[in-house]
Each structure stands twice: as structure tokens, then as C-alpha cells.
Design a protein around this motif. Structure first.
Motif, PDB file in Angstrom:
ATOM      1  N   GLN A   1       0.745  -1.162  -0.268  1.00  0.00           N
ATOM      2  CA  GLN A   1      -0.002   0.230   0.051  1.00  0.00           C
ATOM      3  C   GLN A   1       0.925   1.307  -0.038  1.00  0.00           C
ATOM      4  O   GLN A   1       0.446   2.361  -0.310  1.00  0.00           O
ATOM      5  CB  GLN A   1      -0.840  -0.162   1.273  1.00  0.00           C
ATOM      6  CG  GLN A   1      -2.033  -0.930   1.081  1.00  0.00           C
ATOM      7  CD  GLN A   1      -2.968  -0.928  -0.046  1.00  0.00           C
ATOM      8  OE1 GLN A   1      -3.283  -0.015  -0.636  1.00  0.00           O
ATOM      9  NE2 GLN A   1      -3.472  -2.119  -0.530  1.00  0.00           N
TER      10      GLN A   1
ATOM     11  N   THR B   1      -2.452  -9.167  -7.433  1.00  0.00           N
ATOM     12  CA  THR B   1      -3.386  -8.452  -8.042  1.00  0.00           C
ATOM     13  C   THR B   1      -3.081  -6.845  -7.838  1.00  0.00           C
ATOM     14  O   THR B   1      -3.630  -6.249  -8.576  1.00  0.00           O
ATOM     15  CB  THR B   1      -4.462  -8.559  -6.715  1.00  0.00           C
ATOM     16  OG1 THR B   1      -4.903  -9.831  -6.856  1.00  0.00           O
ATOM     17  CG2 THR B   1      -5.827  -7.664  -7.151  1.00  0.00           C
ATOM     18  N   ARG B   2      -2.106  -6.430  -7.064  1.00  0.00           N
ATOM     19  CA  ARG B   2      -1.780  -5.061  -6.911  1.00  0.00           C
ATOM     20  C   ARG B   2      -0.407  -4.752  -7.535  1.00  0.00           C
ATOM     21  O   ARG B   2       0.217  -3.729  -7.448  1.00  0.00           O
ATOM     22  CB  ARG B   2      -1.790  -4.537  -5.651  1.00  0.00           C
ATOM     23  CG  ARG B   2      -3.279  -4.614  -4.878  1.00  0.00           C
ATOM     24  CD  ARG B   2      -3.319  -4.971  -3.277  1.00  0.00           C
ATOM     25  NE  ARG B   2      -4.505  -5.006  -2.828  1.00  0.00           N
ATOM     26  CZ  ARG B   2      -5.161  -6.005  -3.018  1.00  0.00           C
ATOM     27  NH1 ARG B   2      -4.872  -7.194  -3.349  1.00  0.00           N
ATOM     28  NH2 ARG B   2      -6.381  -5.812  -2.607  1.00  0.00           N
TER      29      ARG B   2
ATOM     30  N   GLU C   1      -7.798   0.885  -0.017  1.00  0.00           N
ATOM     31  CA  GLU C   1      -6.728   0.944  -1.058  1.00  0.00           C
ATOM     32  C   GLU C   1      -6.267   2.013  -1.294  1.00  0.00           C
ATOM     33  O   GLU C   1      -6.789   3.012  -1.795  1.00  0.00           O
ATOM     34  CB  GLU C   1      -7.476  -0.070  -2.133  1.00  0.00           C
ATOM     35  CG  GLU C   1      -7.965  -1.089  -2.053  1.00  0.00           C
ATOM     36  CD  GLU C   1      -6.928  -2.354  -2.219  1.00  0.00           C
ATOM     37  OE1 GLU C   1      -5.777  -2.016  -2.436  1.00  0.00           O
ATOM     38  OE2 GLU C   1      -7.015  -3.420  -1.740  1.00  0.00           O
TER      39      GLU C   1
ATOM     40  N   TYR D   1      -2.316 -11.647  -3.190  1.00  0.00           N
ATOM     41  CA  TYR D   1      -2.528 -10.098  -2.923  1.00  0.00           C
ATOM     42  C   TYR D   1      -1.703  -9.255  -3.437  1.00  0.00           C
ATOM     43  O   TYR D   1      -1.930  -8.260  -4.121  1.00  0.00           O
ATOM     44  CB  TYR D   1      -2.446  -9.999  -1.438  1.00  0.00           C
ATOM     45  CG  TYR D   1      -2.482  -8.611  -0.929  1.00  0.00           C
ATOM     46  CD1 TYR D   1      -3.634  -8.069  -0.395  1.00  0.00           C
ATOM     47  CD2 TYR D   1      -1.560  -7.759  -0.603  1.00  0.00           C
ATOM     48  CE1 TYR D   1      -3.952  -6.714   0.080  1.00  0.00           C
ATOM     49  CE2 TYR D   1      -1.642  -6.457  -0.021  1.00  0.00           C
ATOM     50  CZ  TYR D   1      -2.869  -5.814   0.057  1.00  0.00           C
ATOM     51  OH  TYR D   1      -3.184  -4.579   0.422  1.00  0.00           O
TER      52      TYR D   1
ATOM     53  N   PRO E   1      -8.385  -2.183  -5.801  1.00  0.00           N
ATOM     54  CA  PRO E   1      -7.129  -1.804  -6.088  1.00  0.00           C
ATOM     55  C   PRO E   1      -6.866  -1.123  -7.387  1.00  0.00           C
ATOM     56  O   PRO E   1      -5.808  -1.210  -7.981  1.00  0.00           O
ATOM     57  CB  PRO E   1      -6.518  -3.350  -6.046  1.00  0.00           C
ATOM     58  CG  PRO E   1      -7.495  -4.211  -5.625  1.00  0.00           C
ATOM     59  CD  PRO E   1      -8.747  -3.670  -6.057  1.00  0.00           C
ATOM     60  N   TYR E   2      -7.856  -0.739  -8.095  1.00  0.00           N
ATOM     61  CA  TYR E   2      -7.853  -0.128  -9.728  1.00  0.00           C
ATOM     62  C   TYR E   2      -8.288   1.361  -9.737  1.00  0.00           C
ATOM     63  O   TYR E   2      -9.046   1.683  -9.078  1.00  0.00           O
ATOM     64  CB  TYR E   2      -8.767  -0.839 -10.428  1.00  0.00           C
ATOM     65  CG  TYR E   2      -8.214  -2.631 -10.490  1.00  0.00           C
ATOM     66  CD1 TYR E   2      -7.195  -3.025 -10.733  1.00  0.00           C
ATOM     67  CD2 TYR E   2      -9.254  -3.589  -9.788  1.00  0.00           C
ATOM     68  CE1 TYR E   2      -7.072  -4.378 -10.635  1.00  0.00           C
ATOM     69  CE2 TYR E   2      -8.872  -4.607  -9.666  1.00  0.00           C
ATOM     70  CZ  TYR E   2      -7.980  -5.244  -9.728  1.00  0.00           C
ATOM     71  OH  TYR E   2      -7.666  -6.644  -9.674  1.00  0.00           O
TER      72      TYR E   2
ATOM     73  N   ARG F   1      -3.088   1.666  -3.132  1.00  0.00           N
ATOM     74  CA  ARG F   1      -2.261   1.330  -4.215  1.00  0.00           C
ATOM     75  C   ARG F   1      -3.350   1.058  -5.390  1.00  0.00           C
ATOM     76  O   ARG F   1      -4.139   0.188  -5.198  1.00  0.00           O
ATOM     77  CB  ARG F   1      -1.488  -0.128  -3.928  1.00  0.00           C
ATOM     78  CG  ARG F   1      -0.855  -0.596  -4.963  1.00  0.00           C
ATOM     79  CD  ARG F   1       0.340   0.205  -5.280  1.00  0.00           C
ATOM     80  NE  ARG F   1       1.360  -0.643  -6.428  1.00  0.00           N
ATOM     81  CZ  ARG F   1       2.299  -1.082  -6.147  1.00  0.00           C
ATOM     82  NH1 ARG F   1       2.629  -1.627  -4.678  1.00  0.00           N
ATOM     83  NH2 ARG F   1       3.253  -1.788  -7.043  1.00  0.00           N
ATOM     84  N   LYS F   2      -3.240   1.668  -6.566  1.00  0.00           N
ATOM     85  CA  LYS F   2      -4.078   1.582  -7.648  1.00  0.00           C
ATOM     86  C   LYS F   2      -3.427   1.261  -8.857  1.00  0.00           C
ATOM     87  O   LYS F   2      -2.234   1.720  -9.274  1.00  0.00           O
ATOM     88  CB  LYS F   2      -4.706   3.187  -7.927  1.00  0.00           C
ATOM     89  CG  LYS F   2      -5.431   3.540  -6.799  1.00  0.00           C
ATOM     90  CD  LYS F   2      -6.818   2.789  -6.530  1.00  0.00           C
ATOM     91  CE  LYS F   2      -7.814   3.237  -5.428  1.00  0.00           C
ATOM     92  NZ  LYS F   2      -9.011   2.318  -5.412  1.00  0.00           N
ATOM     93  N   GLU F   3      -3.767   0.149  -9.590  1.00  0.00           N
ATOM     94  CA  GLU F   3      -3.367  -0.041 -10.611  1.00  0.00           C
ATOM     95  C   GLU F   3      -4.255   0.248 -11.908  1.00  0.00           C
ATOM     96  O   GLU F   3      -5.531   0.177 -11.786  1.00  0.00           O
ATOM     97  CB  GLU F   3      -3.353  -1.821 -10.968  1.00  0.00           C
ATOM     98  CG  GLU F   3      -2.295  -2.510  -9.755  1.00  0.00           C
ATOM     99  CD  GLU F   3      -0.851  -2.193 -10.228  1.00  0.00           C
ATOM    100  OE1 GLU F   3      -0.415  -2.310 -11.246  1.00  0.00           O
ATOM    101  OE2 GLU F   3      -0.210  -1.583  -9.263  1.00  0.00           O
TER     102      GLU F   3
ATOM    103  N   SER G   1      -9.283  -9.330 -10.875  1.00  0.00           N
ATOM    104  CA  SER G   1      -8.384  -9.684  -9.578  1.00  0.00           C
ATOM    105  C   SER G   1      -8.243 -11.246  -9.499  1.00  0.00           C
ATOM    106  O   SER G   1      -6.960 -11.553  -9.188  1.00  0.00           O
ATOM    107  CB  SER G   1      -9.183  -9.225  -8.207  1.00  0.00           C
ATOM    108  OG  SER G   1      -9.164  -7.857  -8.165  1.00  0.00           O
TER     109      SER G   1
END
Length: 694
Positions: free
Chosen positions: A19, A55-56, A315, A52, A376-377, A317-319, A409
Motif C-alpha cells: 500500500q 493483484t496489486r 486501497e 494479494y 485496487p484499480y 495502491r491503484k493499478e 483480480s
């Protein structure tokens, strides 16, 4: 951009690292890693962590970076198979036998050479490449010019430590904890005796072995420019808040191409330091300023509370993803989510109805699909195709968005399909029969006397600098019919290579063909120059697979680790001839920082310098090649009266290691090991050969 690799001693630390912007995390699983006292992960926790992280957009590196016995390798092979199936991205390894096993069990899994392999030059990196490693973690002692040179010429990726604790000894070469306390750093249980008090008189009243933590936060752009692939933060034993603070500061600075702000630097120091930080090794400015101790203080509650919010409040952390929608007459509504690496998740919903009042528009669909908060997006773009005159509840669109992101995810968390193999120990070699020969290693050419040569040792290992300065000592051995081998320094930086090669040239011109090398760097150099190479104790021969791997590299003989028990040495399958050290002051540390100079302010290495611990034990400190120090054990290893025990081990030779002994004492020792005389050291030890090492 630089990869930032953060420590994770728990699942909470994984979350904290991810994160706060880590590109990768490293963690331990089971008992086969260099932080066995950490709360290492269970199989279920590793699988959850991998899912986890992936995914991020974060990689997972697993540590298998300890020396293992033959009995432990099958269990380690099972671990390797499990992590291969889970999708772990890379394994950090010290043991050459473990690397050999991993190539069999998980041939597509990336291997990273641990800093425990003491890789400190381009030759060492090249040897790692020959062994199948895709990345090498350099020794923390290297200066910026040496790191740059290696990066510019390396055939594989280079990782360096950027922040955290510094060991006084070159990693992988420290035996202080195991020899004096039975807890081996090479086995993951270092007791950190270097952090205790020592002194130079009869009192232990200083901390000459306790270095400050390093911090290269001000040199991030320079490290990236010179070609470093990955920066590593040390600290798997640290709290999640520490991981969050340090990771966040480094990640932001790397991402924004800047140095940390003064406030961020204060936060780094508040999170953990030992009287501040040092950049001494990196800046090539060694000395007493690099030393410090941890001062007990209250944890920075407010800073830690702020850190917890970064990984406990959802979240951060963003992808980046893209969303797609197709709403057509008479067909189920379709929504898809696509990430930047090509994963596509498609879902279908209800068939839209004809609009009664306000029809659905592409703009409305785009607005709903962009709402990825709490996931996470981050949606960077939506492409929607909507037929005119249709109606679809916004709740249905929201449900499709959730389903698409959940499926995305799931896809991102799936482990890759990799090749699987089995561990095969291979052919077992029978132990040679007969009593081993006796070899000697000396620190000084003056220890080689006619009386010593008259006792006809099988081989004498002579340090490269001593032989180059005293070629008559080499000739005296040859005239007496005693084979000479050049002993390479365990540490030799690239900028020192020319000096070493000039010394080795003296030996070659006198017909010496044998060499003893204690690190992969030295092995590569000696082989390149045409020497027949024996590996020394610093390589860490702990299992039969390591001997097979050394044979594959072209090494002709090896030295057993003196952390093994005698029965373990006996049971090694000896693919190449093996020798063991049976006498001498065992080397406990080799240090880049000259502690003698730090204490006296001058280079007074010629005399007897002794470091005293809090129990009154005195450890000789001697000069090592290149103005370095070796710290020797206070007690002398002595096994002359145990000849029946070591003669049954299948060894080709046993070595007497002469360090601080006077020439006449060397003769007395060799006579005793020949079965003559009654010599016995005043204060001796059996080493670790008869007691278990954790």
C-alpha cells in the motif's frame, strides 16, 4: 524505473509495503531463510500474500538463503515445489546446492544470488550468471564507483541494499555467532554478538563492531542512472509501521525523481536508526563515524499511527485499467475490464429493456464504470457502446462493474503455469579410503622454515601478497618437494584486481599451478588465469549438491564448512576431493572497516591487537589483504588427539591453519599432528565439530 524491494515479516507488513508503493516484497517461508526468528509465513499465508501482491502489481521474492544439510534438502525441495506452484516470482539463495536443487524442481523460477554469497566484484557476478542466477545482490560494503563498474559490465541484474542495518562482517563470511554461541548467521539464527560491547584493554567499554544503519535516500537518481535494477530495504524483523514509513518515503522519491524532504529524512530516523545513518561505504569514506548503537526510546506513536492509516484504511495502491461496455438491443449487457499486462475479464448481465422515460447513454455508462473507489484499480479510460432507446438500472451496471473487477483480480492473482520437476540427489560417491594428507596455510612467509618443510606437508597455502613479496619462500618449498598453492584474498574489489593479478603472476612464473579461493569472485579469477582451484571455507560447502555444483564450475577440490559436525562431513558425497580445517584460530569476521585504525588513528596492524569481550575473552585482530581486518577466535581449534575421528571422514587432506603462531610453534603443531611430541595449546576448542549448530 528502479524496483523497490521491501521486507515483509508478516502479512501486515506485506500490506504495509504494497500500500506504500513497493514494487516487490521479500519474505520467508519455513526454516530455510536467514531470519528464522522472524514470524515466517505458513503455506496458506504465502499463497495469500502472492495473490494479494500480484493483484496489486507487486512481485514476491522468497528467501531460501541459508546453508542446508543433505537431510534438509528434500524438505527444501518440497518448499520449492510449493512456491513454484503458488507463483512466487523469484527465490533468494545463498547455498550452491540449493540453487542446483531449484534448477531441478522449478527450472523456470528466477534465482537471485543473496548478499550471503559475498558477491563484491564483476567476476563474482559472472560466476553467478554461470550458475544460472538472473540477479546478484551485491555486498553492502561496495562504493559507488565499484557498483557503477559492475552494473555497466554485468550480464545479469544488479540489486543493492539502500536502507537498513549493516553487518560489520561481509555477509556470508561471519562465524562469530556460531563459533562463540552455536547460532549460525549462515543458518538464519545470528545472535548479533557484534552489537555488544568490546574493548581493547581488559574492559569491554566500546562498540567497535556496531555500525549505524545505512541510508542511500539522497542517491536514488544516481543509483538508477548507474544501472542498478533494484533497491532493497532491510528489515524483516521490523514492525509493519517501519515498513510503511520507509517504503513510502523511498517509493515517492523514486516515483517523483527527487531526494526525500527534510521532514521525510526526520521520519526515517524516527522510525529506526542507530544514532543516525551512514553512507560511509557508498561514499568510500570508512571510519569511526560509521559506528553507532540503538538508543532506547519510546516508539514514535504519532508517526506510527499515521503509518498505520496508509495500510489500514483501504486501497491506496491503484493499478491502471480500462473498462468496456456493450449495451445492445436484445442481447445481455456486457462489461469488460482490462489491465496493462493483457488480462481481460468479461461478464454479462440482464438484457436491457426499452426505455420508458430517460434512455441510457454512453456517458452514464462511463460514469458508473469509472467508480472504482475501494478497489485496487483506477480506471483511466472507458469505452462504451450503447444502442439508443434502452434502459438498464444503474444498480445492474454497478453489479457488472464489481463482477468484472472481481474477475480481473482473480485472473491477476492466478499463478503462472510453470514447468515442474523433481529433486534427484544423483550418484553417490564412496568415501576415499586411507588417512588424509596434511596441508598448511600460513599468514606469513616467515612461518615457512626448513624445520617445517622437513616434516613434508602435502601442500602449503601461501597468501598472494606474501608470496609475491617473498618469492624465496616459494622456491624453498619447491626445493623441499612441498607443493605450493596461492591463497587468494576472500575480498578483492575490481579496482584492486590488477594488484592481485600482479601477485598471482609471481606464483605462475615460479611454476605454481594450484590456488585456494574463498569466494566465487576468487574462483572465477583463478580459473580464468589457468590455476587448478580448491574452494575454501568461505564458499560454504554444507551439502553434497554444492560439491557437485563446484565440480561443474571446474573446481577441483573443496574445503568443508567448519560449521558442520564430523559425521555430516563423513556423510557428504564427495564429487571432488574434500579437505577440512583441524587446527587454528578460526576466522570469525572479515571487515571492510579497519577497526584497528578506528581505535588508534593509525595503521598498526603489525603488532598484536586483541579485542576483548564482556566475558574477558580476547580475539586477535589481524590485517587482511587490502587493508581489511580479520577477527580470529580467542581459542585455537585443536584436534590432534582426535585423529581417529577425522581420519574416518573420507577426506583427501586436513588443514592446519597458522595465523598468529611463531615459526617454531608451527613446527611443534605439525609434529603433533604427525604423531610426535606433546604439544597442546594453552586454551583450545573443538570448534563446532562435536556440537550442534542451530
Amino acid at each position: 524505473m528502479l524496483e523497490l524491494l521491501s521486507p515483509a515479516g508478516s502479512m501486515e507488513s506485506v500490506t504495509a509495503a504494497v500500500q506504500n508503493g513497493a514494487n516487490a516484497v521479500y519474505l520467508g517461508y519455513g526454516d530455510f531463510n536467514a531470519r528464522r526468528n522472524a514470524k515466517n509465513f505458513t503455506r496458506e499465508e504465502v499463497a495469500a500474500a502472492v495473490s494479494y501482491c500480484h493483484t496489486r502489481g507487486t512481485k514476491v521474492h522468497l528467501t531460501l538463503n541459508t546453508l542446508l544439510t543433505d537431510r534438509e534438502l528434500p524438505a527444501a525441495a518440497q518448499v520449492a515445489g510449493e512456491i513454484n506452484e503458488m507463483g512466487v516470482d523469484a527465490v533468494i539463495v545463498q547455498d550452491l546446492g540449493v540453487a542446483r536443487m531449484l534448477h531441478q524442481v522449478a527450472p523456470q523460477l528466477a534465482l537471485h544470488a543473496s548478499t550471503q554469497m559475498t558477491v563484491h566484484s564483476l567476476d563474482g557476478v559472472k560466476e553467478c550468471a554461470r550458475l544460472g542466477f538472473t540477479r546478484a545482490v551485491l555486498s553492502r560494503e561496495l562504493s559507488r564507483d565499484q557498483i557503477r563498474y559492475i552494473c555497466q559490465n554485468s550480464p545479469i541484474e544488479i540489486e543493492t541494499f539502500a536502507h537498513g542495518a549493516l553487518c560489520m562482517c561481509y555477509s556470508g563470511q561471519c562465524y562469530l555467532s556460531s563459533v562463540i554461541g552455536g547460532r549460525s548467521g549462515n543458518r538464519g539464527l545470528c545472535a548479533q554478538p557484534c552489537r555488544l560491547k568490546y574493548g581493547w584493554g581488559n574492559r569491554a567499554n566500546e562498540y567497535p563492531l556496531s555500525l549505524k544503519d545505512m541510508s542511500l535516500a539522497d542517491y536514488l537518481q544516481e543509483l538508477e542512472e548507474m544501472g542498478v535494477c533494484c533497491l532493497k530495504i532491510e528489515g524483516r524483523m521490523k514492525r509493519p509501521e517501519y515498513v510503511a514509513i520507509v517504503t513510502g518515503i523511498y517509493a515517492r522519491a523514486i516515483r517523483e525523481g527527487r531526494s526525500p524532504t527534510p521532514e521525510e529524512l526526520e521520519q526515517l530516523e524516527a522510525a529506526f536508526s542507530r544514532q543516525g545513518f551512514t553512507q560511509g561505504y557508498y561514499l568510500d569514506k570508512k571510519g569511526s563515524d560509521m559506528f553507532g548503537v540503538r538508543q532506547e526510546s519510546e516508539p514514535p506513536r504519532e508517526l506510527y499511527a499515521q503509518a498505520r492509516t496508509t495500510y489500514e484504511s483501504g486501497e491506496n495502491r491503484k493499478e491502471l485499467i480500462r473498462m468496456y461496455a456493450m449495451i445492445r438491443t436484445g442481447e445481455p449487457a456486457q462489461v469488460a475490464a482490462q489491465d496493462l499486462v493483457g488480462n481481460v475479464a468479461r461478464v454479462e448481465g440482464a438484457v436491457p429493456e426499452a426505455a420508458v422515460n430517460v434512455p441510457l447513454t454512453a456517458e452514464k455508462v462511463e460514469g458508473q464504470l469509472k467508480r472504482t473507489g475501494g478497489t485496487p484499480y483506477e480506471c483511466e479510460k472507458v469505452t462504451a457502446y450503447v444502442d439508443e432507446g434502452l434502459s438498464l438500472p444503474l444498480s445492474a451496471l454497478n453489479a457488472l462493474r464489481r463482477q468484472a473487477l472481481e474477475e480481473l483480480s482473480r485472473l491477476r492473482g492466478l499463478p503462472p503455469q510453470r514447468e515442474k520437476g523433481e529433486f534427484h540427489p544423483g550418484v553417490r560417491y564412496e568415501n576415499p579410503k586411507g588417512a588424509p594428507q596434511i596441508t598448511l596455510s600460513v599468514r606469513s612467509a616467515q612461518q615457512i622454515t626448513p624445520a617445517l618443510l622437513a616434516l613434508q606437508p602435502a601442500r602449503i597455502y601461501l597468501p598472494s601478497d606474501e608470496g609475491a613479496a617473498c618469492p624465496d619462500a616459494i622456491r624453498a618449498c619447491q626445493e623441499a618437494g612441498v607443493e605450493v598453492a596461492v591463497l587468494l584474498p576472500r575480498v578483492c574489489w575490481d579496482r584492486e584486481k590488477n594488484k592481485l593479478e600482479q601477485e598471482l603472476k609471481v606464483f605462475q612464473e615460479l611454476g605454481v599451478t594450484q590456488a585456494l579461493a574463498g569466494t566465487l569472485d576468487g574462483v572465477q579469477r583463478a580459473l580464468d588465469l589457468g590455476f587448478t582451484v580448491t574452494s575454501d571455507f568461505g564458499i560454504g560447502v554444507y551439502n553434497s549438491q554444492t560439491l557437485k555444483e563446484l565440480k561443474r564450475l571446474g573446481v577441483s577440490a573443496a574445503t568443508a564448512s567448519f560449521e558442520l559436525k564430523l559425521p555430516q562431513i563423513r556423510d557428504l558425497s564427495k564429487a571432488i576431493p574434500l579437505e577440512a580445517i583441524v587446527y587454528g584460530r578460526l576466522p570469525l569476521m572479515i571487515t571492510e572497516n579497519c577497526i584497528i585504525h578506528n581505535h588508534t588513528g593509525q595503521h598498526s596492524c603489525t603488532g598484536v591487537n586483541q579485542l576483548t569481550d564482556r566475558r574477558g575473552e580476547k580475539f586477535p585482530v589481524v590485517k587482511a589483504w587490502g587493508c581489511r581486518n580479520e577477527i580470529l577466535n580467542g581459542k585455537t581449534l585443536f584436534l590432534a588427539d582426535k585423529a581417529a575421528d577425522y581420519q574416518r571422514l573420507g577426506l583427501w587432506a586436513v588443514r592446519l591453519m597458522f595465523t598468529t603462531e611463531k615459526p617454531e610453534q608451527c613446527v611443534q603443531v605439525l609434529e603433533r599432528y604427525r604423531g610426535q611430541g606433546r604439544y597442546k595449546p594453552a586454551d583450545f576448542t573443538r570448534g563446532l565439530y562435536y556440537r550442534d549448530v542451530e
